[in-house]
Scaffold this motif. Structure first.
Motif, PDB file in Angstrom:
ATOM      1  N   ASP A 177     -82.763  -6.480  73.527  1.00  9.65           N
ATOM      2  CA  ASP A 177     -82.604  -7.050  72.180  1.00  9.65           C
ATOM      3  C   ASP A 177     -81.731  -8.302  72.148  1.00  9.65           C
ATOM      4  N   ILE A 178     -81.688  -9.034  73.245  1.00  9.67           N
ATOM      5  CA  ILE A 178     -80.817 -10.193  73.288  1.00  9.67           C
ATOM      6  C   ILE A 178     -81.636 -11.486  73.273  1.00  9.67           C
ATOM      7  N   GLN A 179     -82.944 -11.347  73.520  1.00  9.26           N
ATOM      8  CA  GLN A 179     -83.825 -12.514  73.520  1.00  9.26           C
ATOM      9  C   GLN A 179     -84.628 -12.551  72.226  1.00  9.26           C
ATOM     10  N   MET A 225     -76.530 -14.450  71.457  1.00 11.61           N
ATOM     11  CA  MET A 225     -77.828 -14.678  72.089  1.00 11.61           C
ATOM     12  C   MET A 225     -77.849 -15.976  72.898  1.00 11.61           C
TER      13      MET A 225
END
Lengths: 411, 522
Positions: A177-179, A225
C-alpha cells in the motif's frame, strides 16, 4: 496502470497535493538519527531455552543438544548458535525469566507490553511506549515498524493507533500500500478531485474537519509515499556479502531491514521469527530455526556496533515463554513460563554476563526475573526512567514499566 | 391426538411470535417513542440553555438516514434505499427508513456482532471461533425476534447446557467458566462498572473494594461442565483456586460467600447462585443495568458516550447530568426493548442535528451538534462493499456477497486497525489508514472497472455524466453533489469516450472514497 517509480511520482504530483500539505513545509526535515532506539527479535511460539540460550548437556532434561563455548569464559550456548556465541561479550543473558502466562496470546501481550493482559485496558507495547515518549520530529516514515509478525499482538493500546506499528512482510517484497495504483497523470486527477471534495467539506465544517486530522494524514501518507527514507526497506540495495551474512531468509532480511531503519531514525523495529512452538520434534525444529536466527542475530549485533548505533539501541531477543524441561512422548517440549531465557544488549546494558540460573529439573530458577523487571530494564537501558507515567484513558496513571530495573545488567 | 398436538404447536408458535409482531408493529410513530424522545430533547435543551449554547439546526434527511444505516447496519444506504427514501412523503421518510432497518436481518447481525465483542470478546483462537459464531447467531436471533434485553442477559449469566444447544452459555465458556474473568466481564458489560480496577487503585468516584469483587465472583464459583454441558455445582468459591478447563489446583484456605455490593434487596434467596446473580443484575432496582446498555446504544448511534470516559466506566461523570437516567427509566418502563431504545435515540433532536458550521468540542460534548467521529473499520469495509452495488447488500443477498464481505471485512479490519472492543474515543485518522485507503487492494477492487463494482456499473448505465456524478455521490456520500463538485467531475468525465470513461469514473470514485466525508460519520 504501470507502477511508477518513486522519484517520478515525487516530481509530478507535488502540485496536485500542495493543498493537502497546506501549512506544512513541503519537505519535512529528515529525522535526526539520534535518541533511543529499540529492536526486538520476537521468537514467536515460545523458544526452548534448552536448545538456545540455556543448554543442559548430559542431563535427562537436556536431550541431545550440545553446548559450545562463547566469547565469555564460563558461559555456554547451545550448539546451534555459534555466531551469537562470538558476540556474547556484548550481550547480557537472563536465564531466569518467570511469567505467569502460559498461553501464546496472553504470554505475548505480557512480554511485549510489560503488563499482564486484563480485560479493562489494552496495553501499548514497548515500541508504542517508546514512540510515544520520544516522538521523531518530521518523520516521513513511521517510527515503529514491525516486520514479519503474523499476529496483531503489537499495538498502540490505550495510546491509540497513532503509535501502533507499521507492518511489513519479507523486506524482499514491496511494502504494501505504498505505491500509487495508477499513472502520475491519473494520480494527479484523483488528488485534484479529492481536493475539491475536501475543500467543500472543510468549508462547511471547519472546526470538526481540522480535528479529524484526515487531510493532514493524507498529506503525510503522500509524503511517505515519496520519501527517500523508504529506501531503508530495500535490503536488496545492500552488498551481497552483507545480505549473505544475515542469511538468505525472510528473518535475515528482516534484521537487515531493521538495521537500515534504525539508521534513518526509526524508534522501534520488531522482527518476528515464528515456528518455536515445538510440541513435536523439538530438536529438529529448533536446530533449523537456530540456523535462521544465529546469523541474523549475530550480524545485527555486529553491524549495530560497527555503525555506532549500539550505544543508542537496545536489543531484545526472546519469546513469550520457554519450554518444559521434560521431553514429551513426541520428542517435543511443551509451554513453560517458569524459567526461560531472554537476551539483551546495547544502550546502557552491560554485556558479557548471565543473570539467574535454572536448575537440573523443574525447580524454580535462582534470581528469578519478572517480565515487569525485564521491561523496566529495557527502558533503563534506553536511558528512560521506567517510572515515567502516562495517564490511561480511564484516568489511571501507568508507568512505562511496572518493575525495578535490574541494576546488575546496567552500566 | 395428533390434531391436539398440532393445535398446541400452533398456539405455542403463535405465543412465541407475538412479541416480535408487537414490536415490529410499534413503529417510530408510536407515541411512547415520541414521548421518550421529547423528554430527552427537553433535558438537553435545558443543558444548552444553561451553557448558553445555540444548538445546530437539523441536518438533511438523507444525511440522518446515512447515520442510521451506519449505526444499525455498519454500511451506508444503498441507491435502492435512497430511492425508496425519496419516494416517500417528507414527514415519513426517516421513520420509515428506521423501521426498515430495525426489521432487517442486517441490523440484528450487525448489532449482535457489536454486542458479542462486549460479551465474549474478540478471541480468535480456533476452538473459540465456532463457539463465538454460535453465540453471535443466537444473539442475532434474539435481537431479530425482539427479545427483551434482560431476558437475554439472564440466559447468558445463568444458562446451563451444551454450547451448541444453548448458545447463550458461550458467555460462560468464552471465559472458560472462570469466576474472576466472568465477573470482570459481567460488571463491565452489564453494569458499566470497572469493579476489577478497584483491586489495584483507588477509583476517584467509587469506593469498591476487592471484597466486593470477590463477593460477586463467588456467584460464578460453582461452574463446571460435564457431558450435558455447563452445570452448577455446590463447590464454594476459592479465590485463586481451581480453573475449570486448566485442571490445575492451587488451593488457598479461604472460600468466599456470594455477596452483592449494593441493591441487596434485589437479590433473591432462591435459585442457583448464577440464577440469583442474573436476577440481581437485571432487577429494575439495580440502577446500573439499564444505564449500561443505554450508554452503549447511545454510543452505537452517536459514536460518542454519554459519560466522559470509556463506555463501560459509568462512574466517570456524565457529559449531560442526569441524561442517562432519563433514558434508562423509559427503557425499563418499556420492558427492556432494545429496538424501542434505538428508536427513541434516533428520534431525538440531537441525533438529527447538523455537524455543519463553527462547531466546538463543547457543543459536541453537550450534543448541541452531532459529533463527528471516525467510522469503525467494519463500517468502512461494509460501506465499500455496499457502494459497489446499487441494491441493498444484506444477509439475504447472494451467498457470494456474504463471503466477500466476511473475508474482506476481516482482512481490512486487520490492516486498518481494528477498534476491538473499545469504542473510538476522540480518535483521529492515521497514516496507515490513509495508505490502505489510497493504495490498498480492497478499495482498488471496489472501484476497478468491472462487472460487479461501482465504476463498472456507472460506466454501463445509460445516462449522462451529470447523472453519473449524482449517482456516485449518492452511493458514497448519500447526498447529491454541490454545483462546484458536479462541475468539476462532469468536466473530468466529459472528454473521455466510452472506453476511457470507466477509468475516469474509477478516479472519481477514488476521490470520493478517500475524502474525509466518506470515512467519518457526520
Amino acid at each position: 496502470m504501470e507502477p511508477l517509480s518513486r522519484r517520478t511520482f515525487t516530481s509530478l504530483s507535488l502540485g496536485a497535493f500542495a493543498y493537502l500539505v497546506g501549512g506544512r513545509p513541503t519537505r519535512a526535515a529528515p529525522p535526526t538519527p539520534d535518541g533511543p532506539r529499540l529492536v526486538c527479535l520476537w521468537l514467536h511460539g515460545g523458544p526452548s531455552q534448552l536448545e538456545t540460550f540455556d543448554p543442559k548437556p548430559g542431563l535427562a532434561i537436556g536431550g541431545p543438544t550440545r553446548a559450545i563455548d562463547t566469547s565469555v569464559p564460563g558461559i555456554k550456548l547451545a550448539e546451534g548458535l555459534p555466531q551469537t556465541a562470538e558476540q556474547l561479550q556484548h550481550l547480557a543473558l537472563i536465564r531466569s525469566m518467570v511469567s505467569q502466562e502460559g498461553d501464546h496470546e496472553r504470554g505475548n501481550l505480557f512480554v511485549r507490553s510489560g503488563y499482564r493482559p486484563d480485560v479493562t485496558l489494552e496495553y501499548p507495547t514497548l515500541g508504542a511506549l517508546l514512540t510515544h515518549e520520544e516522538p521523531v520530529d518530521g518523520a516521513e516514515i513511521p517510527s515503529y515498524v514491525s516486520i514479519l509478525d503474523p499476529t496483531d499482538y503489537s499495538k498502540g493500546g490505550y495510546l491509540g493507533p497513532e503509535v501502533a506499528p507499521f507492518r511489513i512482510g519479507d523486506p524482499r517484497d514491496p511494502v504494501r500500500d505504498i505505491q500509487p495504483r495508477v499513472s502520475d497523470a491519473r494520480q494527479a486527477r484523483r488528488l485534484e478531485g479529492l481536493n475539491v471534495l475536501e475543500e467543500g467539506f472543510a468549508g462547511r465544517r471547519p472546526y470538526a474537519e481540522k480535528r479529524s486530522k484526515h487531510r493532514d494524514r493524507t498529506a503525510r501518507a503522500l509524503e511517505m509515499m515519496r520519501s527517500e527514507h523508504l529506501a531503508a526497506f530495500e535490503v536488496e540495495d545492500e552488498p551481497r556479502a552483507v545480505r549473505a551474512a544475515y542469511g538468505d531468509t525472510p528473518f535475515g532480511r528482516g534484521c537487515l531491514a531493521a538495521r537500515r531503519l534504525l539508521e534513518v531514525g526509526v524508534r522501534c523495529v520488531e522482527v518476528t521469527l515464528t515456528g518455536w512452538d515445538t510440541h513435536i520434534d523439538n530438536f529438529t525444529e529448533t536446530s533449523k530455526l537456530c540456523e535462521t536466527l544465529d546469523p541474523a542475530l549475530a550480524s545485527l549485533t555486529r553491524e549495530l556496533r560497527e555503525r555506532d548505533l549500539w550505544q543508542d539501541t537496545v536489543l531484545v531477543c526472546g519469546g513469550e515463554f520457554g519450554r518444559t524441561p521434560r521431553i514429551n512422548k513426541t520428542e517435543g517440549r511443551d509451554h513453560w513460563p517458569k524459567g526461560f531465557s531472554m537476551l539483551l544488549g546495547g544502550g546502557r546494558i552491560r554485556g558479557g554476563q548471565v543473570l539467574g540460573a535454572t536448575g537440573d529439573g523443574e525447580e524454580a530458577p535462582v534470581d528469578p526475573v519478572s517480565v515487569q523487571q525485564l521491561c523496566a530494564t529495557v527502558f533503563a537501558g534506553l536511558g528512560l526512567d521506567p517510572t515515567t507515567e502516562t495517564i490511561s484513558p480511564i484516568g489511571r496513571p501507568l508507568k512505562l514499566a511496572d518493575g525495578e530495573p535490574l541494576k546488575r545488567l546496567l552500566v | 391426538m395428533a390434531r391436539l398436538v398440532v393445535a398446541i404447536m400452533v398456539v405455542l408458535t403463535a405465543a412465541l411470535v407475538v412479541p416480535n409482531e408487537a414490536s415490529s408493529q410499534r413503529g417510530a410513530h408510536d407515541p411512547t417513542v415520541a414521548r421518550a424522545a421529547a423528554a430527552i430533547d427537553h433535558h438537553l435543551e435545558a443543558a444548552w440553555a444553561k451553557a448558553a449554547m445555540e444548538p445546530r439546526p437539523p441536518a438533511e434527511g438523507l444525511l440522518v438516514a446515512r447515520r442510521m444505516s451506519l449505526a444499525l447496519t455498519g454500511a451506508v444506504p444503498s441507491l435502492e434505499e435512497i430511492r425508496a427514501f425519496e419516494s416517500r412523503p417528507q414527514g415519513e421518510r426517516l421513520e420509515a427508513h428506521l423501521d426498515e432497518l430495525l426489521a432487517s436481518r442486517r441490523f440484528a447481525d450487525y448489532l449482535a456482532e457489536r454486542l458479542a465483542r462486549v460479551f465474549v470478546g474478540t478471541q480468535e483462537a480456533p476452538f473459540l471461533i465456532f463457539r463465538r459464531r454460535r453465540f453471535v447467531y443466537w444473539l442475532s436471533d434474539a435481537l431479530h425476534q425482539g427479545r427483551p434485553y434482560d431476558d437475554m442477559v439472564r440466559d447468558m449469566v445463568a444458562g446451563t447446557g451444551l454450547w451448541t444447544d444453548k448458545p447463550g452459555v458461550n458467555f460462560i465458556t468464552a471465559q472458560r467458566g472462570e469466576a474472576v474473568p466472568l465477573t470482570g466481564r459481567s460488571t463491565r458489560a452489564f453494569l458499566g462498572m470497572r469493579l476489577d480496577c478497584a483491586q489495584c487503585h483507588d477509583h476517584p468516584f467509587s469506593h469498591w473494594k476487592q471484597t466486593d469483587f470477590m463477593g460477586l465472583a463467588a456467584f460464578y464459583g460453582g461452574i463446571d461442565r460435564n457431558a450435558t454441558g455447563i452445570i452448577d455445582t455446590d463447590e464454594p468459591f476459592v479465590p485463586g483456586g481451581r480453573m475449570m478447563m486448566m485442571g490445575k489446583a492451587t488451593p488457598t484456605p479461604e472460600s468466599v460467600a456470594p455477596e452483592v455490593p449494593f441493591a441487596h434487596e434485589a437479590l433473591p434467596t432462591d435459585g442457583s447462585r448464577r440464577e440469583r446473580l442474573a436476577a440481581w443484575l437485571t432487577s429494575p432496582s439495580n440502577p446500573y443495568f439499564a444505564r449500561a446498555i443505554v450508554n452503549r446504544m447511545w454510543t452505537l448511534m452517536f459514536g460518542r458516550t454519554l459519560n466522559r470516559g470509556a463506555v463501560d466506566d459509568l462512574e466517570t461523570p456524565e457529559r449531560v447530568d442526569g441524561l442517562l437516567d432519563v433514558i434508562a427509566r423509559d427503557f425499563v418502563a418499556q420492558g427492556y426493548d432494545l429496538r424501542h431504545l434505538i428508536r427513541v435515540i434516533a428520534t431525538t433532536r440531537a441525533f438529527r442535528m447538523s455537524t455543519e458550521g463553527d462547531v466546538t468540542t463543547e457543543a459536541q460534548d453537550l450534543f448541541a451538534a452531532f459529533p463527528m467521529t471516525p467510522l469503525r473499520p467494519e463500517q468502512i469495509a461494509g460501506s465499500l462493499v455496499q457502494l459497489s452495488d446499487p441494491h441493498t447488500v444484506d444477509a439475504e443477498s447472494h451467498f457470494l456477497w456474504r463471503l466477500l464481505r466476511f473475508g474482506n471485512t476481516r482482512d481490512f479490519a486487520r490492516r486498518y486497525g481494528d477498534a476491538g472492543e473499545d469504542e473510538l474515543q476522540a480518535r483521529i485518522t492515521t497514516i496507515t489508514q490513509r495508505l490502505v485507503m489510497m493504495n490498498g487492494n480492497i478499495v482498488n477492487e471496489r472501484i476497478e472497472p468491472g462487472l460487479l463494482n461501482a465504476a463498472g456499473r456507472l460506466a454501463r448505465m445509460d445516462m449522462d455524466d451529470g447523472r453519473r456524478v449524482d449517482a456516485a455521490f449518492l452511493m458514497a456520500f448519500t447526498r447529491r453533489p454541490s454545483e462546484t463538485e458536479r462541475d468539476h467531475f462532469v468536466a473530468q468525465l466529459a472528454p473521455h469516450a466510452r472506453k476511457q470513461k470507466a477509468a475516469a469514473l474509477q478516479d472519481m470514485m477514488w476521490s470520493l472514497i478517500n475524502a474525509t466525508e466518506f470515512s467519518w460519520n457526520h
